[in-house]
Design a protein around this motif. Structure first.
Motif, mmCIF file in Angstrom:
data_model
loop_
_atom_site.group_PDB
_atom_site.id
_atom_site.type_symbol
_atom_site.label_atom_id
_atom_site.label_comp_id
_atom_site.label_asym_id
_atom_site.label_seq_id
_atom_site.Cartn_x
_atom_site.Cartn_y
_atom_site.Cartn_z
ATOM 1 N N GLY A 39 0.786 -1.229 0.000
ATOM 2 C CA GLY A 39 0.000 0.000 0.000
ATOM 3 C C GLY A 39 0.813 1.269 0.000
ATOM 4 O O GLY A 39 0.264 2.366 0.042
ATOM 5 N N ASP A 40 2.137 1.134 -0.054
ATOM 6 C CA ASP A 40 3.008 2.317 -0.056
ATOM 7 C C ASP A 40 3.866 2.373 -1.325
ATOM 8 O O ASP A 40 4.881 3.044 -1.364
ATOM 9 C CB ASP A 40 3.902 2.332 1.182
ATOM 10 N N GLY A 41 3.428 1.643 -2.354
ATOM 11 C CA GLY A 41 4.193 1.597 -3.590
ATOM 12 C C GLY A 41 5.158 0.428 -3.665
ATOM 13 O O GLY A 41 5.796 0.216 -4.691
ATOM 14 N N HIS A 42 5.290 -0.333 -2.596
ATOM 15 C CA HIS A 42 6.168 -1.499 -2.566
ATOM 16 C C HIS A 42 5.326 -2.774 -2.586
ATOM 17 O O HIS A 42 4.262 -2.821 -1.971
ATOM 18 C CB HIS A 42 7.050 -1.494 -1.318
ATOM 19 N N TYR A 66 -2.215 2.952 5.681
ATOM 20 C CA TYR A 66 -1.975 2.196 4.456
ATOM 21 C C TYR A 66 -2.982 1.054 4.349
ATOM 22 O O TYR A 66 -3.379 0.477 5.353
ATOM 23 C CB TYR A 66 -0.561 1.607 4.455
ATOM 24 N N GLN A 67 -3.387 0.755 3.124
ATOM 25 C CA GLN A 67 -4.229 -0.407 2.873
ATOM 26 C C GLN A 67 -3.373 -1.461 2.180
ATOM 27 O O GLN A 67 -2.945 -1.277 1.045
ATOM 28 C CB GLN A 67 -5.422 -0.059 1.998
ATOM 29 N N MET A 68 -3.114 -2.534 2.883
ATOM 30 C CA MET A 68 -2.297 -3.614 2.353
ATOM 31 C C MET A 68 -3.211 -4.667 1.746
ATOM 32 O O MET A 68 -4.256 -4.978 2.309
ATOM 33 C CB MET A 68 -1.480 -4.229 3.480
ATOM 34 N N THR A 69 -2.813 -5.208 0.604
ATOM 35 C CA THR A 69 -3.595 -6.242 -0.065
ATOM 36 C C THR A 69 -2.732 -7.482 -0.254
ATOM 37 O O THR A 69 -1.599 -7.389 -0.719
ATOM 38 C CB THR A 69 -4.094 -5.750 -1.441
ATOM 39 N N GLN A 83 -7.689 -7.615 2.437
ATOM 40 C CA GLN A 83 -7.140 -6.267 2.608
ATOM 41 C C GLN A 83 -7.020 -5.980 4.092
ATOM 42 O O GLN A 83 -7.920 -6.281 4.871
ATOM 43 C CB GLN A 83 -8.025 -5.234 1.932
ATOM 44 N N LEU A 84 -5.872 -5.408 4.467
ATOM 45 C CA LEU A 84 -5.556 -5.126 5.866
ATOM 46 C C LEU A 84 -5.265 -3.648 6.040
ATOM 47 O O LEU A 84 -4.721 -3.005 5.143
ATOM 48 C CB LEU A 84 -4.332 -5.929 6.301
ATOM 49 N N ALA A 85 -5.592 -3.105 7.196
ATOM 50 C CA ALA A 85 -5.262 -1.717 7.528
ATOM 51 C C ALA A 85 -3.953 -1.699 8.305
ATOM 52 O O ALA A 85 -3.754 -2.492 9.222
ATOM 53 C CB ALA A 85 -6.370 -1.093 8.358
ATOM 54 N N VAL A 86 -3.075 -0.790 7.917
ATOM 55 C CA VAL A 86 -1.795 -0.617 8.606
ATOM 56 C C VAL A 86 -1.678 0.854 8.986
ATOM 57 O O VAL A 86 -1.805 1.731 8.137
ATOM 58 C CB VAL A 86 -0.603 -1.014 7.719
#
Length: 103
Positions: A39-42, A66-69, A83-86
């Protein structure tokens, strides 16, 4: 194919602090292709040979939300997505002065 996040929320106090993610995959037909989008471009791609825990570690460089997938595809082409919240809070608190006048 089932992807169990265990939890949907992660928080770290400082940018640069590693965040450890652990999910579990079950069912479907191994091996599993795992796509981690932080979710941060990485992002990164990993492979799991069998069902069970999936682990990754990532350090966020800036405070923010950030939203991590995480997407898993099995050998038969079935997919599961979570999808996870960070939350990366940044420096916390206000500096406390230890200077005092005792007199």
């Amino acid at each position: 194919l089932v992807l169990d996040p265990g939890r949907h929320f992660y928080q770290t106090a400082e940018p640069g602090t590693p965040v450890d993610f652990e999910l579990a995959v079950s069912g479907g037909n191994p091996p599993y292709a795992v796509a981690w989008d932080y979710g941060d471009g990485h992002s990164e791609q990993t492979t799991a040979a069998q069902a069970g825990p999936l682990r990754a570690t990532h350090s966020y460089t800036a405070a923010g939300a950030y939203q991590m997938t995480v997407r898993v595809r099995d050998a038969a082409g079935h997919t599961a997505l979570v999808q996870l919240a960070v939350i990366v809070s940044g420096p916390t608190g206000v500096p406390i002065s230890t200077n005092y006048d005792s007199g």
